[in-house]
Design an enzyme around this catalytic site. Structure first.
Site, short mmCIF file in Angstrom:
data_model
loop_
_atom_site.label_atom_id
_atom_site.label_comp_id
_atom_site.label_asym_id
_atom_site.label_seq_id
_atom_site.Cartn_x
_atom_site.Cartn_y
_atom_site.Cartn_z
N ASP A 54 3.15 21.30 12.38
CA ASP A 54 3.59 21.48 14.27
C ASP A 54 2.91 22.94 14.52
O ASP A 54 2.52 22.71 15.83
CB ASP A 54 5.32 21.97 13.78
CG ASP A 54 5.09 23.33 12.95
OD1 ASP A 54 4.11 23.81 12.48
OD2 ASP A 54 6.53 23.79 12.65
N ARG A 55 1.53 23.19 13.98
CA ARG A 55 1.00 24.08 14.52
C ARG A 55 0.01 23.15 15.18
O ARG A 55 -0.96 22.48 14.08
CB ARG A 55 0.84 25.55 14.03
CG ARG A 55 1.94 25.99 13.62
CD ARG A 55 1.15 27.54 12.73
NE ARG A 55 2.57 28.67 12.46
CZ ARG A 55 2.39 29.48 12.52
NH1 ARG A 55 0.96 30.16 12.55
NH2 ARG A 55 3.79 30.46 12.11
N LYS B 293 7.62 21.96 17.20
CA LYS B 293 6.53 22.16 17.99
C LYS B 293 5.34 20.80 17.19
O LYS B 293 5.24 20.50 16.27
CB LYS B 293 5.44 23.57 17.81
CG LYS B 293 5.28 24.16 16.61
CD LYS B 293 5.15 25.30 16.35
CE LYS B 293 5.59 25.83 15.07
NZ LYS B 293 6.51 26.74 14.82
N ASP C 42 2.86 21.85 7.73
CA ASP C 42 3.86 21.08 7.65
C ASP C 42 3.50 20.39 9.19
O ASP C 42 4.42 19.87 9.93
CB ASP C 42 5.35 21.68 7.87
CG ASP C 42 5.61 22.56 9.00
OD1 ASP C 42 4.62 23.58 9.20
OD2 ASP C 42 6.57 23.10 9.30
C1 G16 Z 1 8.02 29.79 13.10
C2 G16 Z 1 8.67 29.17 14.57
C3 G16 Z 1 7.94 29.63 16.07
C4 G16 Z 1 7.17 31.02 15.85
C5 G16 Z 1 6.93 31.61 14.30
C6 G16 Z 1 6.76 32.65 14.47
O1 G16 Z 1 6.17 29.20 13.00
O2 G16 Z 1 8.48 28.18 14.85
O3 G16 Z 1 8.39 29.26 16.36
O4 G16 Z 1 6.51 31.47 16.61
O5 G16 Z 1 7.29 30.92 13.19
O6 G16 Z 1 5.75 33.77 13.52
P1 G16 Z 1 6.11 34.76 13.17
O7 G16 Z 1 8.35 35.60 13.04
O8 G16 Z 1 6.13 35.46 11.54
O9 G16 Z 1 5.97 36.11 14.47
P2 G16 Z 1 6.79 28.05 11.50
O10 G16 Z 1 5.15 26.91 12.21
O11 G16 Z 1 5.76 29.38 10.25
O12 G16 Z 1 7.65 27.44 11.42
#
Ligand code: G16
Length: 544
Positions: free
Chosen positions: A282-283, A377, A280
């Site tokens: 954001d990373r 992010k 998506d």
């Molecule tokens: C999501 C959140 C992030 C977080 C991550 C942690 O990322 O938006 O802020 O750091 O989950 O993931 P886990 O709980 O698996 O360690 P994303 O990119 O999946 O939306």
């Protein structure tokens, strides 16, 4: 407009995780499953009648069908307008940008982020508030509680609408505007970064870059900004077409899943700068020639170099990092004389700090970096930040990192993931650690003395809300840390994450690998938590 009220019964598994509700596509395809959750979102909100909602997703399988369901329910529930990314596509940071720019009431983002896509893979949905950021815990809890008692939802009976062409249409009494979010997003990036300096670097003939969009949503944004606007060579963007199943790959920008890019950056004729973004958008992952920048270091380096970028030339108000993110950025904040906040994992915890102007930058070890320009992010923003730094400093990525370590010291850091382990064993491991926090304090193990051990809890610096049980921290007198937490984003069993860190001052051996430098602490991390006993695993599945 004829509103249809449909009777339904609750599901008991709709508690949003770290970033919304993520489940297998087949779970979402059950009759009423998505509808129940969407109605629970709308029922948890107040005052949206006649207002605007932003909706879009990362283009994964079931995105388009889900979008049509949501549009009809938004019309029946009384929204005045929905702004939709054309082709149902909207990267998460672009959704945040659009919500803020057009002063929308909020938004719904359809994404399971870095998880795989396809009929047998994952889907997800989350609500973002009017500040453009993920809903805070009090809203996600309210949504969950409503989902446990829902007995009806509202929709309208009408044909699906065209979601592939820019322009306005009516759906019942509600206006649906199909927008091209790339323009809004690219304009915002141009207002932050020094596009001229980046153009000069990219046309210098001595610099090349590769951006792996992983067949996910960022492809078209990266092609527009990097290749069209900044003049990067055609072919700079790899895997630029968004696909429903991400080409069968795992759209997670790390050393394991962005393997082809990594190989390119380490091979003959490698580019000077490599980057990737996730499902998506954001990373981000940052690579130099023959060099990997850990996300924690990337945050610290961005903070230390922020004033080189026009959008941050005035300096930073403060910085925040999630608890498991390395302490590298703390030392930058210290030197700059600004506050550094330690929050639980999850972008939603940065929202209040950003809204209150307490921080300008924030980031996480999980490949997420961002600033007050949006409330998510932002993968491509982080890549442009690095490109801007490279254009001004005219050094290699590795030299910039080495300079940083020489100035601030180095936090040797690694994360070990044990994926898809039985939930029972993973929970037992965490419970055992939790029960032993007092006993562990003061123990000396293999030359490391435990100074403090707790289950992290956080009191929001703005609204004083308390979030507890956010991960076990073992802090050693040497400054080393071992942290254990269970992932809140997976859909198969449980994923145990172990974060291991040791700050070092030495200026020697800068090229030594974290796995070597942390070998003793890595061994300790398995014995302290009895990882093999609880999970049956001898080694992690992913090391970053
Ligand atoms: C999501 C959140 C992030 C977080 C991550 C942690 O990322 O938006 O802020 O750091 O989950 O993931 P886990 O709980 O698996 O360690 P994303 O990119 O999946 O939306």
């Amino acid at each position: 407009m004829k509103i249809k009220t449909v009777s339904t019964t609750p599901f008991d598994d709709q508690r949003p995780g770290t970033s919304g509700l993520r489940k297998k596509v087949k779970v979402f395809q059950q009759p009423h499953y998505l509808e129940n959750f969407v109605q629970s979102i709308f029922s948890a909100l107040e005052g949206f009648q006649g207002k605007t909602l932003v909706v879009g997703g990362d283009g994964r399988y079931y995105n388009r069908e889900a979008l049509q369901i949501i549009l009809k329910m938004a019309a029946a529930n009384g929204f005045g307008k929905v702004m939709v990314g054309c082709d149902a596509l909207l990267s998460t940071p672009a959704a945040s940008c659009v919500i803020r720019k057009y002063d929308a009431f909020g938004g719904i983002i359809l994404s399971a982020s870095h998880n795989p896509g396809g009929p047998d893979a994952d889907f997800g949905i989350k609500y973002n508030a009017g500040n453009g950021g993920p809903a805070p815990e009090k809203i996600t809890e309210a949504i969950y509680n409503l989902s446990l008692e829902i007995n009806e939802y509202h929709t309208i009976e009408t044909a699906d609408i065209d979601i592939d062409n820019i322009g306005e249409q009516m759906l019942g009494d509600m206006c649906v505007e199909l927008i091209n979010p790339i323009t809004d997003y690219a304009d915002m990036m141009e207002s932050i970064f020094d596009f001229d300096a980046m153009r000069t670097l990219l046309s210098s003939g001595t610099f090349s870059m590769r951006f792996d969009a992983m067949n996910a949503v960022t492809g078209p944004y990266a092609e527009e900004i990097l290749e069209q606007q900044l003049g990067a060579a055609e072919g700079t963007v790899l895997r630029g077409d968004p696909l429903e199943d991400f080409g069968g790959a795992h759209p997670d920008p790390n050393l394991k899943h962005a393997r082809e890019l990594v190989a390119m950056m380490y091979g003959d004729n490698a580019a000077n700068f490599g980057a990737a973004s996730d499902g998506d958008g954001d990373r981000n992952m940052i690579l130099g020639y023959d060099f990997y920048v850990s996300p924690s270091d990337s945050l610290a380096i961005i903070a230390a170099n922020a004033t080189l970028v026009p959008g941050y030339a005035q300096g930073l108000a403060g910085i925040a990092r999630s608890m498991p993110t390395s302490q590298a950025v703390d030392r930058v904040a210290d030197k700059l004389g600004i506050d550094c906040y330690e929050t639980p994992t999850g972008w939603k915890f940065f929202g209040n700090l950003l809204d209150a102007g307490k921080i300008t930058l924030c980031g996480e070890e999980s490949f997420g970096t961002g600033s007050d320009h949006v409330r998510e992010k932002d993968g491509l923003w982080a890549v442009l930040f690095w490109l801007n730094i490279l254009a001004v400093r005219k050094q290699s990525v590795a030299d910039i990192v080495y300079d940083h370590w020489r100035t601030f010291g180095r936090d040797v850091y690694t994360r070990h993931d044990y994926e898809g382990v039985p939930a029972e064993g993973a929970n037992a491991l965490m419970e055992q650690l939790r029960a032993n926090t007092d006993e562990l304090k003061g123990q000396s193990l293999d030359g490391y003395t435990i100074e403090h051990c707790d289950d992290f809890s956080y009191t929001d610096a703005v609204d004083n809300s308390l979030s507890s049980k956010q991960g076990i921290r073992i802090l050693f007198t040497s400054g080393a840390r071992i942290i254990y937490r269970l992932s809140g984003t997976g859909t198969d069993g449980a994923t145990l994450r172990v974060y291991i860190e040791q700050p070092i001052d030495t200026l020697e051996n800068l090229d030594r690998e974290p796995q070597q430098l942390l070998a003793k602490l890595i061994r300790l991390s398995s014995t302290i938590a009895e990882i093999e006993k609880h999970t049956g695993r001898k080694a992690p599945d992913v090391i970053t």
